[in-house]
Design a protein around this motif. Structure first.
Motif, PDB file in Angstrom:
ATOM      1  N   TRP A  88      25.680 -31.326  37.059  1.00 56.83           N
ATOM      2  CA  TRP A  88      26.771 -32.076  37.664  1.00 56.83           C
ATOM      3  C   TRP A  88      27.243 -31.306  38.894  1.00 56.83           C
ATOM      4  O   TRP A  88      27.502 -30.098  38.812  1.00 56.83           O
ATOM      5  N   ILE A  89      27.339 -31.995  40.023  1.00 53.89           N
ATOM      6  CA  ILE A  89      27.745 -31.344  41.262  1.00 53.89           C
ATOM      7  C   ILE A  89      28.985 -32.034  41.820  1.00 53.89           C
ATOM      8  O   ILE A  89      29.221 -33.211  41.563  1.00 53.89           O
ATOM      9  N   ALA A  90      29.759 -31.282  42.602  1.00 57.68           N
ATOM     10  CA  ALA A  90      31.039 -31.815  43.082  1.00 57.68           C
ATOM     11  C   ALA A  90      31.409 -31.170  44.409  1.00 57.68           C
ATOM     12  O   ALA A  90      30.884 -30.120  44.791  1.00 57.68           O
ATOM     13  N   ALA A  91      32.351 -31.820  45.090  1.00 56.68           N
ATOM     14  CA  ALA A  91      32.970 -31.275  46.291  1.00 56.68           C
ATOM     15  C   ALA A  91      34.279 -30.610  45.901  1.00 56.68           C
ATOM     16  O   ALA A  91      34.584 -30.447  44.714  1.00 56.68           O
ATOM     17  N   ASP A  92      35.075 -30.217  46.877  1.00 58.05           N
ATOM     18  CA  ASP A  92      36.403 -29.678  46.590  1.00 58.05           C
ATOM     19  C   ASP A  92      37.265 -30.758  45.946  1.00 58.05           C
ATOM     20  O   ASP A  92      37.180 -31.939  46.300  1.00 58.05           O
ATOM     21  N   GLU A  93      38.128 -30.363  45.041  1.00 59.69           N
ATOM     22  CA  GLU A  93      38.940 -31.318  44.304  1.00 59.69           C
ATOM     23  C   GLU A  93      39.861 -32.138  45.198  1.00 59.69           C
ATOM     24  O   GLU A  93      40.157 -33.294  44.901  1.00 59.69           O
ATOM     25  N   ASN A  94      40.332 -31.567  46.286  1.00 60.83           N
ATOM     26  CA  ASN A  94      41.324 -32.268  47.111  1.00 60.83           C
ATOM     27  C   ASN A  94      40.721 -33.326  48.015  1.00 60.83           C
ATOM     28  O   ASN A  94      41.442 -34.021  48.725  1.00 60.83           O
ATOM     29  N   CYS A  95      39.408 -33.484  48.004  1.00 56.46           N
ATOM     30  CA  CYS A  95      38.761 -34.499  48.840  1.00 56.46           C
ATOM     31  C   CYS A  95      38.827 -35.845  48.134  1.00 56.46           C
ATOM     32  O   CYS A  95      38.411 -35.988  46.979  1.00 56.46           O
ATOM     33  N   GLN A  96      39.330 -36.851  48.826  1.00 56.21           N
ATOM     34  CA  GLN A  96      39.515 -38.176  48.234  1.00 56.21           C
ATOM     35  C   GLN A  96      38.211 -38.945  48.058  1.00 56.21           C
ATOM     36  O   GLN A  96      38.074 -39.729  47.122  1.00 56.21           O
ATOM     37  N   SER A  97      37.269 -38.763  48.955  1.00 56.64           N
ATOM     38  CA  SER A  97      36.010 -39.508  48.878  1.00 56.64           C
ATOM     39  C   SER A  97      34.887 -38.704  49.533  1.00 56.64           C
ATOM     40  O   SER A  97      34.487 -38.968  50.661  1.00 56.64           O
ATOM     41  N   PRO A  98      34.375 -37.698  48.830  1.00 55.46           N
ATOM     42  CA  PRO A  98      33.342 -36.841  49.418  1.00 55.46           C
ATOM     43  C   PRO A  98      31.983 -37.520  49.481  1.00 55.46           C
ATOM     44  O   PRO A  98      31.699 -38.468  48.741  1.00 55.46           O
ATOM     45  N   VAL A  99      31.144 -37.015  50.365  1.00 55.01           N
ATOM     46  CA  VAL A  99      29.749 -37.434  50.460  1.00 55.01           C
ATOM     47  C   VAL A  99      28.882 -36.243  50.081  1.00 55.01           C
ATOM     48  O   VAL A  99      28.923 -35.193  50.748  1.00 55.01           O
ATOM     49  N   LEU A 100      28.114 -36.370  48.999  1.00 57.25           N
ATOM     50  CA  LEU A 100      27.187 -35.336  48.564  1.00 57.25           C
ATOM     51  C   LEU A 100      25.838 -35.588  49.224  1.00 57.25           C
ATOM     52  O   LEU A 100      25.348 -36.722  49.238  1.00 57.25           O
ATOM     53  N   ILE A 101      25.220 -34.540  49.764  1.00 51.50           N
ATOM     54  CA  ILE A 101      24.043 -34.703  50.617  1.00 51.50           C
ATOM     55  C   ILE A 101      22.878 -33.878  50.082  1.00 51.50           C
ATOM     56  O   ILE A 101      23.013 -32.685  49.807  1.00 51.50           O
ATOM     57  N   ARG A 102      21.712 -34.519  49.964  1.00 48.82           N
ATOM     58  CA  ARG A 102      20.472 -33.819  49.591  1.00 48.82           C
ATOM     59  C   ARG A 102      19.382 -34.216  50.588  1.00 48.82           C
ATOM     60  O   ARG A 102      19.063 -35.394  50.743  1.00 48.82           O
ATOM     61  N   ARG A 103      18.845 -33.225  51.271  1.00 50.40           N
ATOM     62  CA  ARG A 103      17.741 -33.453  52.200  1.00 50.40           C
ATOM     63  C   ARG A 103      16.440 -33.084  51.511  1.00 50.40           C
ATOM     64  O   ARG A 103      16.363 -32.075  50.802  1.00 50.40           O
ATOM     65  N   PHE A 104      15.419 -33.901  51.722  1.00 48.12           N
ATOM     66  CA  PHE A 104      14.138 -33.631  51.074  1.00 48.12           C
ATOM     67  C   PHE A 104      13.001 -34.158  51.949  1.00 48.12           C
ATOM     68  O   PHE A 104      13.190 -35.017  52.818  1.00 48.12           O
ATOM     69  N   TYR A 105      11.825 -33.637  51.695  1.00 52.21           N
ATOM     70  CA  TYR A 105      10.634 -34.013  52.464  1.00 52.21           C
ATOM     71  C   TYR A 105       9.696 -34.779  51.541  1.00 52.21           C
ATOM     72  O   TYR A 105       9.505 -34.425  50.377  1.00 52.21           O
ATOM     73  N   ALA A 106       9.123 -35.852  52.056  1.00 55.00           N
ATOM     74  CA  ALA A 106       8.199 -36.670  51.270  1.00 55.00           C
ATOM     75  C   ALA A 106       7.014 -37.065  52.132  1.00 55.00           C
ATOM     76  O   ALA A 106       7.130 -37.179  53.362  1.00 55.00           O
ATOM     77  N   LEU A 145      19.354 -38.145  51.129  1.00 54.65           N
ATOM     78  CA  LEU A 145      20.066 -38.873  50.085  1.00 54.65           C
ATOM     79  C   LEU A 145      21.546 -38.539  50.212  1.00 54.65           C
ATOM     80  O   LEU A 145      21.919 -37.355  50.256  1.00 54.65           O
ATOM     81  N   GLU A 146      22.393 -39.575  50.277  1.00 52.82           N
ATOM     82  CA  GLU A 146      23.833 -39.385  50.320  1.00 52.82           C
ATOM     83  C   GLU A 146      24.482 -40.153  49.167  1.00 52.82           C
ATOM     84  O   GLU A 146      24.173 -41.329  48.955  1.00 52.82           O
ATOM     85  N   ILE A 147      25.357 -39.479  48.446  1.00 55.50           N
ATOM     86  CA  ILE A 147      26.106 -40.098  47.346  1.00 55.50           C
ATOM     87  C   ILE A 147      27.586 -39.949  47.664  1.00 55.50           C
ATOM     88  O   ILE A 147      28.125 -38.841  47.642  1.00 55.50           O
ATOM     89  N   GLN A 148      28.218 -41.086  47.984  1.00 55.85           N
ATOM     90  CA  GLN A 148      29.658 -41.051  48.274  1.00 55.85           C
ATOM     91  C   GLN A 148      30.425 -41.418  47.014  1.00 55.85           C
ATOM     92  O   GLN A 148      30.044 -42.336  46.278  1.00 55.85           O
ATOM     93  N   LEU A 149      31.518 -40.717  46.771  1.00 59.17           N
ATOM     94  CA  LEU A 149      32.303 -40.899  45.556  1.00 59.17           C
ATOM     95  C   LEU A 149      33.698 -41.416  45.869  1.00 59.17           C
ATOM     96  O   LEU A 149      34.274 -41.082  46.909  1.00 59.17           O
ATOM     97  N   GLY A 150      34.219 -42.246  44.967  1.00 57.37           N
ATOM     98  CA  GLY A 150      35.598 -42.732  45.049  1.00 57.37           C
ATOM     99  C   GLY A 150      36.303 -42.504  43.727  1.00 57.37           C
ATOM    100  O   GLY A 150      35.664 -42.267  42.692  1.00 57.37           O
TER     101      GLY A 150
END
Length: 462
Positions: free
Chosen positions: A14-32, A107-112
């Motif tokens: 389980w991964i997360a941003a700082d708690e005070n961020c209202q809607s963070p974007v988690l980013i994973r770059r990969f090569y295919a 890959l970007e995962i935005q959270l609300g």
């Protein structure tokens, strides 16, 4: 329903941003390279929206569907609860083969916040699950697998505030685009399982009618009560604000009347509960649309300069499978009104008592409306999931909660039946106390009202 809590995500964190961020974007770059088949399996709390190379992986909104995500301190509820229940989080798998290109990908995962971190409305007490939005994923690309492992980064999004009951603030001028390492969180004790139910989706677009214009404020009429959002096109100078407010009724002066939508509730921050969106121009020509909230309304007002707007109806994707016409205008109206009312109260794959003021899955309200809904809508999967919510929220001693997923509230068939430990009785499907249900999803359900009365109803599934 398969449980992958110890297999599918076995190597994932389980991964997360700082708690005070209202809607963070988690980013994973990969090569295919030479991609033939790719599958993304993930979930995120409260809500997630995933994109690969800027393209959405699904048209569905407000994922995952609502559930009793994690254990909470029930003593903080307005009606304290010490029941022992099941905590469940749903995940999704998407075929993303067409979104991945040869070479570098993102890959970007935005959270609300969603229900998981709903901290403003406190009429039911403190029913939030946690302070930290988080995600977990597995991306299978051909023979290679990428796990959420802490190598990701995160950044702030343009969503500066989001709350189910209050609305969303979007300000693209705020985030600086700076990325930081994610935080790795400890494992959770909840069940992770493949999603069932019917998630929300944009159903149709409506063009509202301008009723009134005074100074910078304009009032619009959608023509009917709906649940959804307003999409606004703005090209005003940088920093100018456009504010939208929503209501079901107008007062005697033709202005918005917020009483039926709960403006008398005072939130934790001290403001009245009024559905409001705010968009701040970045000086470009663009559309603004909320991501992690919906509103329920017929009327809305807009303050500030904008170019055009449209209304987007959003609810669980349960198509209408019925039709009714007669020579009675009253009966015709009642049929159409029922469909609007029922669909407007279907979000997160559970039926709510109202789609604005409380938004809770009261078992009393839900069981009375279910037969009519199953007669008129394609909603087998919707109710299959809600039945699972009711079972998950049931105490090991039999007490059935009055809302499911359990978000507090008061009343409903479960509350009076076993609130102080006394035994009630109803069908053994759910045990002791409250409402019960005997149902074969492919056949005819029979619902029994518990502590609140002895009504029974039947209807064929839609």
């Amino acid at each position: 329903m398969r449980d992958f809590s110890n297999s599918q995500f076995n190597s994932c964190k389980w991964i997360a941003a700082d708690e005070n961020c209202q809607s963070p974007v988690l980013i994973r770059r990969f090569y295919a390279k030479q991609v033939v088949k790719a599958t993304l399996t993930l979930t995120g709390l409260g809500y997630f929206e995933a994109n690969i190379n800027g393209l959405p992986v699904t048209p569905y909104r407000f994922l995952p569907v609502a559930s009793d995500y994690e254990k909470r301190d029930g003593s903080k509820f307005a009606y304290p609860s010490h029941d022992i229940t099941v905590n469940r989080i749903y995940f999704y798998s998407f075929d993303v083969s067409s979104l991945i290109k040869n070479g570098d990908n993102v890959l970007e995962i935005q959270l609300g916040n969603g229900w998981y971190r709903q901290t403003e409305r406190i009429a039911e007490g403190d029913v939030s699950y946690g302070n930290c939005l988080k995600a977990i994923y597995r991306l299978d690309v051909g023979e290679e697998t990428f796990f959420s492992d802490g190598s990701e980064t995160w950044k702030e999004s343009e969503i500066r505030y989001n709350n189910l009951f209050h609305g969303e603030i979007i300000d693209p001028n705020e985030p600086d685009g700076q990325e930081s390492p994610v935080h790795i969180l400890p494992p959770i004790k909840s069940i992770l399982c493949e999603a069932i139910g019917t998630p929300d989706k944009a159903i149709r677009t409506l063009n509202p009618t301008l009723l009134k214009s005074e100074n910078e404020k304009k009032i619009f009429d959608v023509g009917e009560n709906i649940s959804g959002v307003v999409r606004v096109h703005i090209s005003s100078p940088k920093g100018e604000r456009v504010v939208l407010r929503f209501a079901e009724l107008l007062d005697e002066n033709g202005d918005l009347d917020f009483r039926s939508t709960g403006d008398y509730f005072v939130s934790r921050s001290g403001k009245n509960q009024i559905m409001t969106d705010e968009f701040v121009s970045d000086g470009t020509d663009r559309f603004f649309e909320p991501k992690f909230v919906w509103h329920a309304f017929r009327y809305f007002d807009v303050t500030g300069d904008f170019d055009e707007l449209e209304v987007i109806e959003i609810h669980s994707d349960c198509p209408v499978t019925s039709d009714f016409t007669s020579d009675s205008e009253s009966l015709n109206f009642l049929y159409e009104a029922f469909l609007r009312t029922q669909l407007g109260n279907m979000h997160g794959s559970f039926p709510s008592d109202c789609p604005h003021r409380e938004r809770l899955g009261y078992t009393g309200d839900g069981q009375l409306c279910a037969p009519a809904a199953m007669l008129t809508l394609d909603c087998r999967e919707f109710y299959r999931k809600w039945i699972r919510d009711i079972l998950d929220c049931q105490d090991i001693n039999g007490h059935v909660q009055h809302t499911a997923p359990f978000m507090g509230g008061a009343g409903g068939p479960g509350e009076s039946a076993n609130r102080d430990g006394e035994e009630g009785s109803y069908t053994s499907t759910f045990g002791n106390g409250g409402a019960g249900l005997q149902i074969d999803i492919s056949g005819t359900p029979t619902w029994y009202a518990g502590g609140g009365g002895g009504a029974a109803a039947t209807g064929s599934t839609g």
